[in-house]
Design an enzyme around this catalytic site. Sequence first.
Site, PDB file in Angstrom:
ATOM      1  N   ASP A   1       0.875  -1.163   0.000  1.00  0.00           N
ATOM      2  CA  ASP A   1       0.000   0.000   0.000  1.00  0.00           C
ATOM      3  C   ASP A   1       0.929   1.235   0.000  1.00  0.00           C
ATOM      4  O   ASP A   1       2.127   1.107   0.257  1.00  0.00           O
ATOM      5  CB  ASP A   1      -0.860  -0.055   1.279  1.00  0.00           C
ATOM      6  CG  ASP A   1      -1.546   1.254   1.562  1.00  0.00           C
ATOM      7  OD1 ASP A   1      -2.215   1.772   0.671  1.00  0.00           O
ATOM      8  OD2 ASP A   1      -1.395   1.769   2.693  1.00  0.00           O
TER       9      ASP A   1
ATOM     10  N   ASP B   1      -0.137   5.176   0.944  1.00  0.00           N
ATOM     11  CA  ASP B   1      -0.346   6.182   1.993  1.00  0.00           C
ATOM     12  C   ASP B   1      -0.371   5.520   3.364  1.00  0.00           C
ATOM     13  O   ASP B   1      -1.186   4.629   3.622  1.00  0.00           O
ATOM     14  CB  ASP B   1      -1.648   6.944   1.743  1.00  0.00           C
ATOM     15  CG  ASP B   1      -1.553   7.788   0.476  1.00  0.00           C
ATOM     16  OD1 ASP B   1      -0.455   8.304   0.206  1.00  0.00           O
ATOM     17  OD2 ASP B   1      -2.560   7.915  -0.237  1.00  0.00           O
TER      18      ASP B   1
ATOM     19  N   GLU C   1      -0.328  10.920   5.839  1.00  0.00           N
ATOM     20  CA  GLU C   1      -1.734  11.381   5.834  1.00  0.00           C
ATOM     21  C   GLU C   1      -1.852  12.837   6.289  1.00  0.00           C
ATOM     22  O   GLU C   1      -2.771  13.544   5.884  1.00  0.00           O
ATOM     23  CB  GLU C   1      -2.638  10.477   6.667  1.00  0.00           C
ATOM     24  CG  GLU C   1      -3.145   9.237   5.948  1.00  0.00           C
ATOM     25  CD  GLU C   1      -3.915   9.473   4.633  1.00  0.00           C
ATOM     26  OE1 GLU C   1      -4.332  10.616   4.338  1.00  0.00           O
ATOM     27  OE2 GLU C   1      -4.077   8.507   3.881  1.00  0.00           O
TER      28      GLU C   1
ATOM     29  N   GLY D   1     -10.114   7.336  -0.781  1.00  0.00           N
ATOM     30  CA  GLY D   1     -10.167   8.158  -1.986  1.00  0.00           C
ATOM     31  C   GLY D   1     -10.590   9.580  -1.631  1.00  0.00           C
ATOM     32  O   GLY D   1     -11.592   9.779  -0.944  1.00  0.00           O
TER      33      GLY D   1
ATOM     34  N   ARG E   1     -14.107  10.884  -0.242  1.00  0.00           N
ATOM     35  CA  ARG E   1     -14.077  11.452   1.121  1.00  0.00           C
ATOM     36  C   ARG E   1     -14.806  12.791   1.156  1.00  0.00           C
ATOM     37  O   ARG E   1     -15.568  13.082   2.058  1.00  0.00           O
ATOM     38  CB  ARG E   1     -12.605  11.616   1.523  1.00  0.00           C
ATOM     39  CG  ARG E   1     -12.353  11.846   2.986  1.00  0.00           C
ATOM     40  CD  ARG E   1     -10.875  11.685   3.280  1.00  0.00           C
ATOM     41  NE  ARG E   1     -10.451  10.317   3.068  1.00  0.00           N
ATOM     42  CZ  ARG E   1      -9.203   9.950   2.721  1.00  0.00           C
ATOM     43  NH1 ARG E   1      -8.256  10.866   2.580  1.00  0.00           N
ATOM     44  NH2 ARG E   1      -8.912   8.691   2.560  1.00  0.00           N
TER      45      ARG E   1
ATOM     46  N   HIS F   1     -10.534  18.650  -5.995  1.00  0.00           N
ATOM     47  CA  HIS F   1      -9.561  17.556  -5.870  1.00  0.00           C
ATOM     48  C   HIS F   1      -8.315  17.819  -6.703  1.00  0.00           C
ATOM     49  O   HIS F   1      -7.190  17.484  -6.285  1.00  0.00           O
ATOM     50  CB  HIS F   1     -10.207  16.207  -6.234  1.00  0.00           C
ATOM     51  CG  HIS F   1      -9.363  15.047  -5.816  1.00  0.00           C
ATOM     52  ND1 HIS F   1      -8.658  14.285  -6.704  1.00  0.00           N
ATOM     53  CD2 HIS F   1      -9.075  14.547  -4.583  1.00  0.00           C
ATOM     54  CE1 HIS F   1      -7.984  13.360  -6.040  1.00  0.00           C
ATOM     55  NE2 HIS F   1      -8.225  13.492  -4.765  1.00  0.00           N
TER      56      HIS F   1
ATOM     57  N   LYS G   1      -6.313  20.082  -4.630  1.00  0.00           N
ATOM     58  CA  LYS G   1      -5.716  19.314  -3.509  1.00  0.00           C
ATOM     59  C   LYS G   1      -4.499  18.522  -3.991  1.00  0.00           C
ATOM     60  O   LYS G   1      -3.463  18.460  -3.321  1.00  0.00           O
ATOM     61  CB  LYS G   1      -6.783  18.387  -2.905  1.00  0.00           C
ATOM     62  CG  LYS G   1      -6.306  17.523  -1.770  1.00  0.00           C
ATOM     63  CD  LYS G   1      -6.020  16.100  -2.217  1.00  0.00           C
ATOM     64  CE  LYS G   1      -5.281  15.307  -1.168  1.00  0.00           C
ATOM     65  NZ  LYS G   1      -5.050  13.918  -1.551  1.00  0.00           N
TER      66      LYS G   1
ATOM     67  N   SER H   1      -3.743   8.556  -6.522  1.00  0.00           N
ATOM     68  CA  SER H   1      -3.483   8.562  -7.963  1.00  0.00           C
ATOM     69  C   SER H   1      -2.052   8.105  -8.287  1.00  0.00           C
ATOM     70  O   SER H   1      -1.148   8.277  -7.467  1.00  0.00           O
ATOM     71  CB  SER H   1      -3.682   9.976  -8.507  1.00  0.00           C
ATOM     72  OG  SER H   1      -2.726  10.815  -7.914  1.00  0.00           O
TER      73      SER H   1
HETATM   74  C1  XBP Z   1      -5.182   6.194   1.339  1.00  0.00           C
HETATM   75  C2  XBP Z   1      -6.243   7.131   1.016  1.00  0.00           C
HETATM   76  C3  XBP Z   1      -6.047   8.141  -0.011  1.00  0.00           C
HETATM   77  C4  XBP Z   1      -5.481   9.492   0.385  1.00  0.00           C
HETATM   78  C5  XBP Z   1      -6.063  10.525  -0.512  1.00  0.00           C
HETATM   79  O1  XBP Z   1      -4.701   5.563   0.160  1.00  0.00           O
HETATM   80  O2  XBP Z   1      -7.328   6.992   1.530  1.00  0.00           O
HETATM   81  O3  XBP Z   1      -7.367   8.325  -0.414  1.00  0.00           O
HETATM   82  O4  XBP Z   1      -5.810   9.833   1.729  1.00  0.00           O
HETATM   83  O5  XBP Z   1      -5.627  10.339  -1.794  1.00  0.00           O
HETATM   84  P1  XBP Z   1      -3.803   4.197   0.247  1.00  0.00           P
HETATM   85  P2  XBP Z   1      -6.386  11.046  -3.055  1.00  0.00           P
HETATM   86  O6  XBP Z   1      -4.658   3.150  -0.424  1.00  0.00           O
HETATM   87  O7  XBP Z   1      -2.521   4.462  -0.511  1.00  0.00           O
HETATM   88  O8  XBP Z   1      -3.559   3.905   1.698  1.00  0.00           O
HETATM   89  O9  XBP Z   1      -6.887  12.379  -2.602  1.00  0.00           O
HETATM   90  O10 XBP Z   1      -5.341  11.143  -4.114  1.00  0.00           O
HETATM   91  O11 XBP Z   1      -7.539  10.148  -3.453  1.00  0.00           O
HETATM   92 MG    MG Z   2      -2.814   3.187   3.469  1.00  0.00          MG
END
Ligand code: XBP
Ligand code: MG
Length: 276
Positions: free
Chosen positions: A25, A27, A34, A67, A71, A97, A100, A140
């Site tokens: 994964d 983030d 985050e 996402g 969100r 977005h 952002k 993304s």
């Molecule tokens: C975690 C998320 C992501 C980001 C926001 O993604 O929930 O949505 O917080 O990203 P991961 P975007 O699967 O890598 O843990 O604003 O680009 O959607």
């Molecule tokens: Mg994650």
Amino acid sequence: MQGGCDPGRTAAVREPLTFEALIFDVDGTLADNEELHRQAFNEAFFACGLDWRWGPGLYAELLQITGGKERMASYIGRLRLSELETNALLRLIPQIHDSKTRVYQELVELGHLRPRAGVIRLMTEARSAGLHLAIASTTSPANVESLLRASFGGDTLHWFRAIASGDVVSTKKPAPDIYNLALTMLGVPPQRAIAIEDSAIGVQSAKAAGLFTVAIPTLWTIGQDFSAADLVLTSLADPEQPLYAVDERRIGAKFLGVEQLATLHSAALRMEAIHA
Ligand code: XBP
Ligand code: MG
């Protein structure tokens, strides 16, 4: 040369690995980023003339919706506005977005984010062992690339045989779709891959795709229910940042390497076979 045979002497025979790929994964797993996402949302709201401000408590709740666009849509739903106002705000989401994403990438490119402990070590070890690396993320592809470029260094992007991320699937985590896509791109069945995740939603997604899953929560996700994970550690850890004693006892090492994953993964396969 000394002669004679020692019948008690056995060569350590290495069992072939029972898995071919590690799927990370992004983030929260590759980096504890985050907070940067949260700041980027707030700056975008300001730039778009909205008086929304997502504090850390609210953001931790909103992380249950994966996402950024989804969100924001969920947040708009909470505002209990008229249908007309709600629809007008929902139509603004792509524009907010984009803003952002621009801010997030600027913040990432400042280069202050460090990879989480053990991530580069485990990736390096896995590559030396002939394993494939892949990404399965909700964010993304452009965000994945910025993070890798700014915090992991030049050629890291080429370490990944498959990058599955963002809107390429219709249903985001906790649905298994993004992991299924990563597996298809790798050409590896789920029983022969391991996922590494930081959130309960991510763990649900990887488990729904049939993967052995290691969870390494952050402060954003630590209170979530990780009971579906096959292993939960505070981090992958490193010789310089070793595991706490309780985690060390669980895996029999000061940090998680291919050797420990091999032991745990093959044991899980044996258990599955017994219960099948
Ligand atoms: C975690 C998320 C992501 C980001 C926001 O993604 O929930 O949505 O917080 O990203 P991961 P975007 O699967 O890598 O843990 O604003 O680009 O959607
Ligand atoms: Mg994650």
